[in-house]
Scaffold this active site. Structure first.
Site, PDB file in Angstrom:
ATOM      1  N   ASP A  37       1.311  -1.596  -0.113  1.00 28.96           N
ATOM      2  CA  ASP A  37      -0.177   0.189  -0.049  1.00 28.96           C
ATOM      3  C   ASP A  37       0.785   1.482   0.196  1.00 28.96           C
ATOM      4  O   ASP A  37       1.509   1.533   1.005  1.00 28.96           O
ATOM      5  CB  ASP A  37      -0.788   0.012   0.358  1.00 28.96           C
ATOM      6  N   ASP A  41      -3.853   4.079   2.550  1.00 32.36           N
ATOM      7  CA  ASP A  41      -5.579   3.946   2.610  1.00 32.36           C
ATOM      8  C   ASP A  41      -6.273   2.622   3.209  1.00 32.36           C
ATOM      9  O   ASP A  41      -7.056   2.427   3.147  1.00 32.36           O
ATOM     10  CB  ASP A  41      -6.142   4.064   1.351  1.00 32.36           C
ATOM     11  N   ASP A  45      -1.944  -1.714  -4.010  1.00 36.31           N
ATOM     12  CA  ASP A  45      -2.272  -0.618  -5.333  1.00 36.31           C
ATOM     13  C   ASP A  45      -1.144  -0.475  -6.427  1.00 36.31           C
ATOM     14  O   ASP A  45      -0.366  -0.979  -5.838  1.00 36.31           O
ATOM     15  CB  ASP A  45      -2.503   0.973  -5.055  1.00 36.31           C
ATOM     16  N   ASP A 114      -5.356  -9.660 -15.482  1.00 35.88           N
ATOM     17  CA  ASP A 114      -6.824 -11.008 -15.918  1.00 35.88           C
ATOM     18  C   ASP A 114      -7.897 -10.361 -16.254  1.00 35.88           C
ATOM     19  O   ASP A 114      -7.956  -8.837 -15.999  1.00 35.88           O
ATOM     20  CB  ASP A 114      -6.128 -10.634 -13.604  1.00 35.88           C
ATOM     21  N   ASP A 215     -10.159 -15.010 -16.871  1.00 34.95           N
ATOM     22  CA  ASP A 215     -10.803 -15.779 -15.696  1.00 34.95           C
ATOM     23  C   ASP A 215     -11.620 -16.662 -15.720  1.00 34.95           C
ATOM     24  O   ASP A 215     -12.728 -16.047 -16.934  1.00 34.95           O
ATOM     25  CB  ASP A 215     -11.348 -14.658 -15.058  1.00 34.95           C
ATOM     26  N   GLU A 266      -8.036 -20.370 -17.209  1.00 37.32           N
ATOM     27  CA  GLU A 266      -8.361 -20.686 -15.939  1.00 37.32           C
ATOM     28  C   GLU A 266      -9.549 -21.518 -16.575  1.00 37.32           C
ATOM     29  O   GLU A 266     -10.891 -21.322 -16.705  1.00 37.32           O
ATOM     30  CB  GLU A 266      -9.202 -19.468 -15.331  1.00 37.32           C
ATOM     31  N   HIS A 330      -4.339 -17.085  -6.089  1.00 44.85           N
ATOM     32  CA  HIS A 330      -5.350 -16.322  -4.504  1.00 44.85           C
ATOM     33  C   HIS A 330      -6.918 -16.899  -4.202  1.00 44.85           C
ATOM     34  O   HIS A 330      -7.733 -15.995  -3.992  1.00 44.85           O
ATOM     35  CB  HIS A 330      -5.830 -14.460  -5.229  1.00 44.85           C
ATOM     36  N   ASP A 331      -7.379 -17.782  -5.344  1.00 44.54           N
ATOM     37  CA  ASP A 331      -7.785 -18.511  -4.916  1.00 44.54           C
ATOM     38  C   ASP A 331      -8.246 -19.695  -4.145  1.00 44.54           C
ATOM     39  O   ASP A 331      -9.263 -20.863  -3.645  1.00 44.54           O
ATOM     40  CB  ASP A 331      -9.089 -19.259  -5.648  1.00 44.54           C
TER      41      ASP A 331
END
Ligand code: TEU
Length: 561
Positions: A37, A41, A45, A114, A215, A266, A330-331
């Site tokens: 970050d 925030d 990013d 992605d 995706d 994917e 990430h899944d």
């Protein structure tokens, strides 16, 4: 040419196994909102990615895969896009993106984005128009059907909900969503939709990106007539339906074929034979795929089954199409927790899996934090979890009468949030990820497990991954070598040979927590072999090709003839 060289050139010639930049690449996945970050925030990013590019370069990855950062209401962390041409403010600005591309290029790092084109956000203007009335010109951009006497058009589930249909009172119809209610599926039968998506792809490719991770791309085609499913719980009916290849061939012809780019699809619920249809180099659809026979269907480590899966996918694809190798993203929860040993043998098992993923046939992906052995997490309350898939499932099971505490315990191990906690850069507050309040809790073990600590330890996982990547660049056998397993009868061992021209690689490993003594087959003379990398500091000398492997020990030897 010797026999091996003749065989290799035959393979290359007959199967057009062309050498390409992407086959030789190692991909580093950046889940940017949890990466770094830069503006305090609480979200990572794009500027944070820019600031950490030297870290990625030091590791040696060639390509960065960025999870979606298009404008989105963020119901599914960016996988619900409401504007394909603009950047989510919490991720940054288009200028930040363009600077990221420039800075990556300076470091000879390629960038793939992605791209989510199976569905949009329900807040996308296209959907708002489509929803507004039955005769709106964009009605057919999405999938609307009449109900069956106040019931959904069929009995299908979605990935994230008990029903794949959501009722719209205003037009008295249901719309189809493969994932969350907030993610209505686009109607790919509609040529206007396809053309609009292709134009958008060109927009990003003309900005210099080097490809797409596509995706849920196997979901684009839906079954004719939407018949009821025999078993609604087996949601494989959502994917790999007739027609999907027509769309991918058109996508390749209208977009991909115009660029030197990487496309990774994917593609869940496919066999190697079905998977080959997506990546066969002669079919001109995609370059490579993620299949999920491991990550979706192997909750805990099963070496016997893993060997069988690898063998089938090698035999199914090799010489015709390219595979990908990954064990977390990430899944999926962190591999060292799910499949290794994230306590006593965290480093050894992490290195063992790294050596395996980087020496198997196919393109290896490193999920951010995997290179320092980050682990899964356990939050004590469902309120600490962010993932829509987990929260929807929690609510569904509790509404069905299950005890909330039991449901939480049941869902924790495979929650997608396990791999979405912020990168642990150092042992300062919030692990050096943010100066603000992190959007999701930091894994409490950040004081022991962090990048700063890893960079100061020459035996860390980080430097082991770095060396593996260096070896892949130095010896083409890691990329183009064929694959032959040995010692199959040893259930705790995984050992294979890969050969390419005059190089033979031997990977040998012990997946148990006991010592394993093993006799190397006579065809391999270890006295001729160089030990390229191992995951124990002291290396036991071998006698007459007999070696003793310690818990989670992995070795890679090279034999050059
Ligand atoms: O995931 C898609 C997805 O969940 C399945 O297609 C896949 O079979 C496999 O189960 C993943 O383990 C993608 C994104 O990776 C995910 O983060 C999104 O939530 C989802 O699509 C919807 O866009």
């Amino acid at each position: 040419m010797n026999y091996e060289e003749k065989k290799t050139s035959f393979l290359k010639e007959v199967f057009s196994m062309k050498e390409t930049w992407w086959k030789e690449s190692v991909v580093y996945q950046v889940y940017w909102r949890s990466f770094y970050d830069s503006d305090g925030d609480g979200y990572g990013d794009l500027r944070g990615v820019i600031e950490k590019l030297d870290y990625i370069k030091n590791l040696g990855a060639d390509v960065i895969w960025l999870n979606p950062f298009y404008v989105s209401p963020d119901k599914d962390n960016g996988y619900d896009i409401s504007d394909y041409y603009s950047i989510m403010p919490k991720a940054g600005t288009m200028q930040d993106f363009e600077e990221l591309m420039e800075e990556a290029k300076k470091r000879e790092i390629k960038v793939i984005m992605d791209l989510v084109v199976n569905h949009t956000s329900n807040e996308h203007p296209w959907f708002k128009e489509s929803k507004s009335s039955k005769d709106n010109p964009k009605r057919d951009w999405y999938i609307w059907r009449d109900g069956d006497h106040h019931n959904p058009p069929n009995n299908w589930r979605s990935y994230f909900c008990p029903s794949a249909w959501e009722y719209d009172e205003n037009t008295d119809q249901y719309y189809f969503h493969s994932f969350a209610v907030e993610q209505p599926d686009l109607n790919w039968e509609n040529e206007e939709v396809r053309e609009e998506i292709y134009n958008m792809m060109h927009f990003w490719l003309k900005k210099g990106i080097n490809g797409f991770r596509l995706d849920a791309i196997a979901l684009l085609a839906k079954p004719e007539g939407y018949p009821n499913a025999e078993n609604p719980e087996d949601i494989s009916y959502l994917t790999n339906n007739p027609g999907v290849h027509d769309y991918l061939e058109e996508m390749n012809e209208k977009v991909f074929s115009h660029y030197d780019m990487l496309t990774v699809g994917e593609v869940a619920y496919v066999t190697p034979k079905e998977g080959l249809l997506y990546v066969d180099e002669n079919r001109k659809e995609l370059n490579t795929l993620f299949h999920f026979e491991v990550c979706d269907e192997m909750p805990t480590w099963d070496l016997k089954r893993f060997k069988e899966i690898q063998k089938r996918w090698y035999e199914g694809l090799w010489g015709k199409g390219w595979n990908s190798q990954f064990l977390n993203n990430h899944d999926h929860t962190r591999l060292v927790t799910r499949y290794g040993n994230d306590a006593e043998y965290r480093i050894q098992s992490g290195k063992l899996f790294a050596a395996m993923l980087h020496s198997l046939p196919g393109m290896p992906y490193i999920y951010q934090g995997e290179e320092i052995g980050m682990t899964g997490v356990r939050f004590n309350s469902i309120d600490d979890y962010n993932d829509i898939a987990m929260k929807n499932k929690f609510n569904e099971l509790v509404e069905n009468g299950q005890d909330p505490e039991d449901v939480l315990k049941q869902l924790q191990p495979l929650s997608r949030d396990n791999s979405r906690t912020p990168i642990q850069w150092n042992d300062s507050e919030h692990a050096g990820f943010t100066k603000g309040t992190p959007w999701i809790n930091i894994n409490p073990n950040y004081k022991e497990i962090n990048v700063e600590e890893a960079l100061q330890d020459e035996d860390s996982l980080f430097y082991y991954y770095k060396k593996l990547i260096e070896l892949r660049k130095k010896y083409k056998v890691f990329v183009y070598g064929d694959f032959k397993t040995i010692l199959e009868e040893k259930e705790n061992l995984y050992a294979y040979l890969r050969t390419y021209n005059n190089e033979t690689l031997l990977f040998i490993s012990n997946f148990s927590e006991d010592n394993e003594t093993v006799e190397i087959p006579a065809e391999i003379n270890l006295s001729e072999a160089d030990l390229l990398i191992s995951n124990y500091k002291e290396n036991r000398t071998e006698t007459e090709n007999k070696i003793e492997l310690r818990p989670y020990e992995a070795r890679i030897y090279l034999i050059q003839r």
